[in-house]
Design a protein around this motif. Structure first.
Motif, PDB file in Angstrom:
ATOM      1  N   TRP A   1       0.967  -1.135   0.123  1.00 19.65           N
ATOM      2  CA  TRP A   1      -0.151   0.006  -0.013  1.00 19.65           C
ATOM      3  C   TRP A   1       0.929   1.269   0.177  1.00 19.65           C
ATOM      4  O   TRP A   1       1.978   1.237   0.393  1.00 19.65           O
ATOM      5  CB  TRP A   1      -0.898   0.164   1.260  1.00 19.65           C
ATOM      6  N   LEU A   2       0.515   2.260  -0.481  1.00 18.80           N
ATOM      7  CA  LEU A   2       0.803   3.800  -0.201  1.00 18.80           C
ATOM      8  C   LEU A   2       0.067   4.463   0.556  1.00 18.80           C
ATOM      9  O   LEU A   2      -1.292   4.369   0.162  1.00 18.80           O
ATOM     10  CB  LEU A   2       1.031   4.439  -1.821  1.00 18.80           C
ATOM     11  N   THR A   3       0.576   5.414   1.236  1.00 23.33           N
ATOM     12  CA  THR A   3      -0.455   6.483   1.763  1.00 23.33           C
ATOM     13  C   THR A   3      -0.059   7.601   0.857  1.00 23.33           C
ATOM     14  O   THR A   3       0.995   8.108   0.493  1.00 23.33           O
ATOM     15  CB  THR A   3       0.150   6.722   3.291  1.00 23.33           C
ATOM     16  N   VAL A   4      -1.125   8.604   0.500  1.00 27.59           N
ATOM     17  CA  VAL A   4      -1.010   9.443  -0.628  1.00 27.59           C
ATOM     18  C   VAL A   4      -1.756  10.587  -0.169  1.00 27.59           C
ATOM     19  O   VAL A   4      -3.069  10.628   0.272  1.00 27.59           O
ATOM     20  CB  VAL A   4      -1.713   8.841  -1.888  1.00 27.59           C
ATOM     21  N   LEU A   5      -1.453  11.664  -0.261  1.00 28.37           N
ATOM     22  CA  LEU A   5      -1.987  13.131  -0.281  1.00 28.37           C
ATOM     23  C   LEU A   5      -2.178  13.596  -1.543  1.00 28.37           C
ATOM     24  O   LEU A   5      -1.088  13.969  -2.350  1.00 28.37           O
ATOM     25  CB  LEU A   5      -1.313  14.114   0.476  1.00 28.37           C
ATOM     26  N   GLY A   6      -3.185  13.844  -2.001  1.00 31.90           N
ATOM     27  CA  GLY A   6      -3.419  14.583  -3.282  1.00 31.90           C
ATOM     28  C   GLY A   6      -3.768  13.365  -4.493  1.00 31.90           C
ATOM     29  O   GLY A   6      -4.279  12.573  -4.134  1.00 31.90           O
ATOM     30  N   LYS A   7      -3.232  13.578  -5.547  1.00 35.49           N
ATOM     31  CA  LYS A   7      -3.527  12.662  -6.595  1.00 35.49           C
ATOM     32  C   LYS A   7      -2.098  12.027  -7.047  1.00 35.49           C
ATOM     33  O   LYS A   7      -1.011  12.701  -7.133  1.00 35.49           O
ATOM     34  CB  LYS A   7      -3.941  13.875  -7.967  1.00 35.49           C
ATOM     35  N   LEU A   8      -2.473  10.861  -7.567  1.00 37.45           N
ATOM     36  CA  LEU A   8      -1.340   9.982  -8.093  1.00 37.45           C
ATOM     37  C   LEU A   8      -1.320  10.289  -9.714  1.00 37.45           C
ATOM     38  O   LEU A   8      -2.404   9.976 -10.465  1.00 37.45           O
ATOM     39  CB  LEU A   8      -1.580   8.554  -8.115  1.00 37.45           C
ATOM     40  N   PRO A   9      -0.422  10.604 -10.182  1.00 35.98           N
ATOM     41  CA  PRO A   9      -0.309  10.792 -11.827  1.00 35.98           C
ATOM     42  C   PRO A   9      -0.045   9.342 -12.414  1.00 35.98           C
ATOM     43  O   PRO A   9       0.665   8.370 -11.798  1.00 35.98           O
ATOM     44  CB  PRO A   9       0.898  11.753 -12.119  1.00 35.98           C
ATOM     45  N   LEU A  10      -0.486   9.331 -13.700  1.00 36.71           N
ATOM     46  CA  LEU A  10      -0.254   8.083 -14.550  1.00 36.71           C
ATOM     47  C   LEU A  10       1.521   8.662 -15.259  1.00 36.71           C
ATOM     48  O   LEU A  10       1.348   9.467 -15.826  1.00 36.71           O
ATOM     49  CB  LEU A  10      -0.893   8.004 -15.808  1.00 36.71           C
ATOM     50  N   GLY A  11       2.089   7.501 -14.949  1.00 26.76           N
ATOM     51  CA  GLY A  11       3.639   7.806 -15.499  1.00 26.76           C
ATOM     52  C   GLY A  11       4.212   9.093 -15.115  1.00 26.76           C
ATOM     53  O   GLY A  11       3.965   9.664 -14.103  1.00 26.76           O
TER      54      GLY A  11
ATOM     55  N   GLY B   1       5.820  19.572 -19.671  1.00 26.57           N
ATOM     56  CA  GLY B   1       4.328  19.449 -19.758  1.00 26.57           C
ATOM     57  C   GLY B   1       3.916  17.951 -19.224  1.00 26.57           C
ATOM     58  O   GLY B   1       2.845  17.806 -19.508  1.00 26.57           O
ATOM     59  N   LEU B   2       4.909  17.274 -18.668  1.00 22.41           N
ATOM     60  CA  LEU B   2       4.647  15.819 -18.513  1.00 22.41           C
ATOM     61  C   LEU B   2       4.500  15.761 -16.886  1.00 22.41           C
ATOM     62  O   LEU B   2       5.403  16.624 -16.209  1.00 22.41           O
ATOM     63  CB  LEU B   2       5.741  14.828 -18.942  1.00 22.41           C
TER      64      LEU B   2
ATOM     65  N   ARG C   1      14.032   1.037 -17.014  1.00 25.03           N
ATOM     66  CA  ARG C   1      13.428   2.268 -17.443  1.00 25.03           C
ATOM     67  C   ARG C   1      14.485   3.161 -18.025  1.00 25.03           C
ATOM     68  O   ARG C   1      15.831   3.066 -17.989  1.00 25.03           O
ATOM     69  CB  ARG C   1      13.277   3.060 -16.242  1.00 25.03           C
ATOM     70  N   PRO C   2      14.330   4.017 -19.180  1.00 22.98           N
ATOM     71  CA  PRO C   2      15.010   4.550 -19.920  1.00 22.98           C
ATOM     72  C   PRO C   2      15.862   5.581 -18.866  1.00 22.98           C
ATOM     73  O   PRO C   2      15.250   6.384 -18.089  1.00 22.98           O
ATOM     74  CB  PRO C   2      14.181   5.449 -21.011  1.00 22.98           C
TER      75      PRO C   2
ATOM     76  N   VAL D   1      10.423   9.503 -25.895  1.00 26.16           N
ATOM     77  CA  VAL D   1      10.755   8.401 -25.021  1.00 26.16           C
ATOM     78  C   VAL D   1       9.763   8.072 -24.079  1.00 26.16           C
ATOM     79  O   VAL D   1       9.247   6.889 -23.979  1.00 26.16           O
ATOM     80  CB  VAL D   1      12.233   8.500 -24.372  1.00 26.16           C
ATOM     81  N   HIS D   2       9.118   8.999 -23.563  1.00 24.57           N
ATOM     82  CA  HIS D   2       8.040   8.845 -22.425  1.00 24.57           C
ATOM     83  C   HIS D   2       6.928   8.324 -23.389  1.00 24.57           C
ATOM     84  O   HIS D   2       5.943   7.472 -22.959  1.00 24.57           O
ATOM     85  CB  HIS D   2       7.549  10.141 -21.872  1.00 24.57           C
ATOM     86  N   LYS D   3       6.437   8.821 -24.596  1.00 27.52           N
ATOM     87  CA  LYS D   3       5.308   8.264 -25.420  1.00 27.52           C
ATOM     88  C   LYS D   3       5.663   6.943 -25.665  1.00 27.52           C
ATOM     89  O   LYS D   3       4.791   6.163 -25.717  1.00 27.52           O
ATOM     90  CB  LYS D   3       5.234   9.531 -26.614  1.00 27.52           C
ATOM     91  N   ARG D   4       6.732   6.547 -26.180  1.00 28.23           N
ATOM     92  CA  ARG D   4       7.046   5.254 -26.559  1.00 28.23           C
ATOM     93  C   ARG D   4       6.763   4.364 -25.334  1.00 28.23           C
ATOM     94  O   ARG D   4       6.154   3.219 -25.719  1.00 28.23           O
ATOM     95  CB  ARG D   4       8.553   5.134 -27.266  1.00 28.23           C
ATOM     96  N   MET D   5       7.299   4.644 -24.351  1.00 30.89           N
ATOM     97  CA  MET D   5       6.931   3.728 -22.979  1.00 30.89           C
ATOM     98  C   MET D   5       5.662   3.931 -22.538  1.00 30.89           C
ATOM     99  O   MET D   5       4.949   2.669 -22.045  1.00 30.89           O
ATOM    100  CB  MET D   5       7.904   4.396 -21.698  1.00 30.89           C
TER     101      MET D   5
END
Length: 238
Positions: free
Chosen positions: A45-55, A81-82, A189-190, A230-234
């Motif tokens: 588990w993680l404890t999280v404040l706020g939002k988790l992003p995708l990637g 912008g990522l 990971r790259p 590279v991010h898009k490819r991944m």
């Protein structure tokens, strides 16, 4: 209430998390970061404040960088912008989070403490701004567990796993950011590291480049385009 808690979260910790406005994200939850499941020992588990992003892109480096490196981290984080993943530490982490915030880009900080005792203390206001601005904080520790060296290293593996790309801005040969680079290599990971500029180079970067990291140019436009591709490819591969 207690019967619904993930294993390892005692009731008093759940009450404390609720008071902080945090939540528990279990490994089976849909919002649990998919990249963390690549770890040999993913957090239950993680404890999280706020939002988790995708990637996202992990931007990491020294706690005591030269100004030119901190400025580059700030500008790159805003230009990409990522989602920017980092560790809330002084120096490059602070610059990366700050650059993202200044340009309205989501940023997420993995911390080596519980969410109730953030480290370093001078970055508590930065952490609050990250959450208020639509980003988040994450930890695999109970809310009031203090910082330890081991916990910071384990935090580094979360950054590497969550990110689709890892960027080393600058580091000493034995700097903490080198842990993240090693985890990123294991996870395939790259990895990128800034190359030398006008004779300026960094011992950790030299080591990372010799270990297979790709050289990242100091030109912000070129670096941003390279990382985007590279991010898009991944992302397309997942």
């Amino acid at each position: 209430m207690n019967s619904n808690l993930p294993h390892g979260i005692p009731l008093h910790a759940a009450i404390r998390l609720r008071a902080l406005g945090a939540k528990v994200v279990a490994i089976g939850d849909p919002v649990y970061p998919a990249g963390l499941r690549d770890l040999a020992d993913p957090p239950a588990w993680l404890t999280v404040l706020g939002k988790l992003p995708l990637g996202g892109v992990a931007v990491i480096g020294s706690r005591n960088p030269p100004a030119v490196a901190a400025d580059f981290a700030f500008a790159l984080a805003g230009m990409l912008g990522l989602p920017i993943i980092s560790g809330l530490a002084s120096g490059i982490d602070t610059a990366a989070h700050g650059g993202a915030l200044a340009h309205g880009v989501a940023t997420f900080a993995y911390v080596g403490t519980g969410l109730g005792v953030l480290y370093p203390p001078q970055n508590v206001s930065l952490a609050q701004t990250i959450v208020i601005s639509g980003g988040g904080l994450g930890s695999e520790r109970l809310p009031d567990e203090p910082v330890t060296r081991r916990a910071l290293v384990r935090r580094d593996r979360l950054q590497a796993a969550h990110a689709r790309v890892v960027v080393l801005i600058c580091s000493e040969a034995r700097g903490g950011a080198m842990h993240t680079m090693r985890f990123a290599k294991r996870l395939r990971r790259p990895r990128f590291a800034l190359d030398s500029l006008d004779g300026r180079d960094f011992a950790g970067n030299r080591r990372a480049l010799a270990d297979g990291a790709l050289p990242l140019p100091w030109n912000l436009t070129d670096a941003s385009r390279m990382l985007w591709a590279v991010h898009k490819r991944m992302a397309d591969a997942t």
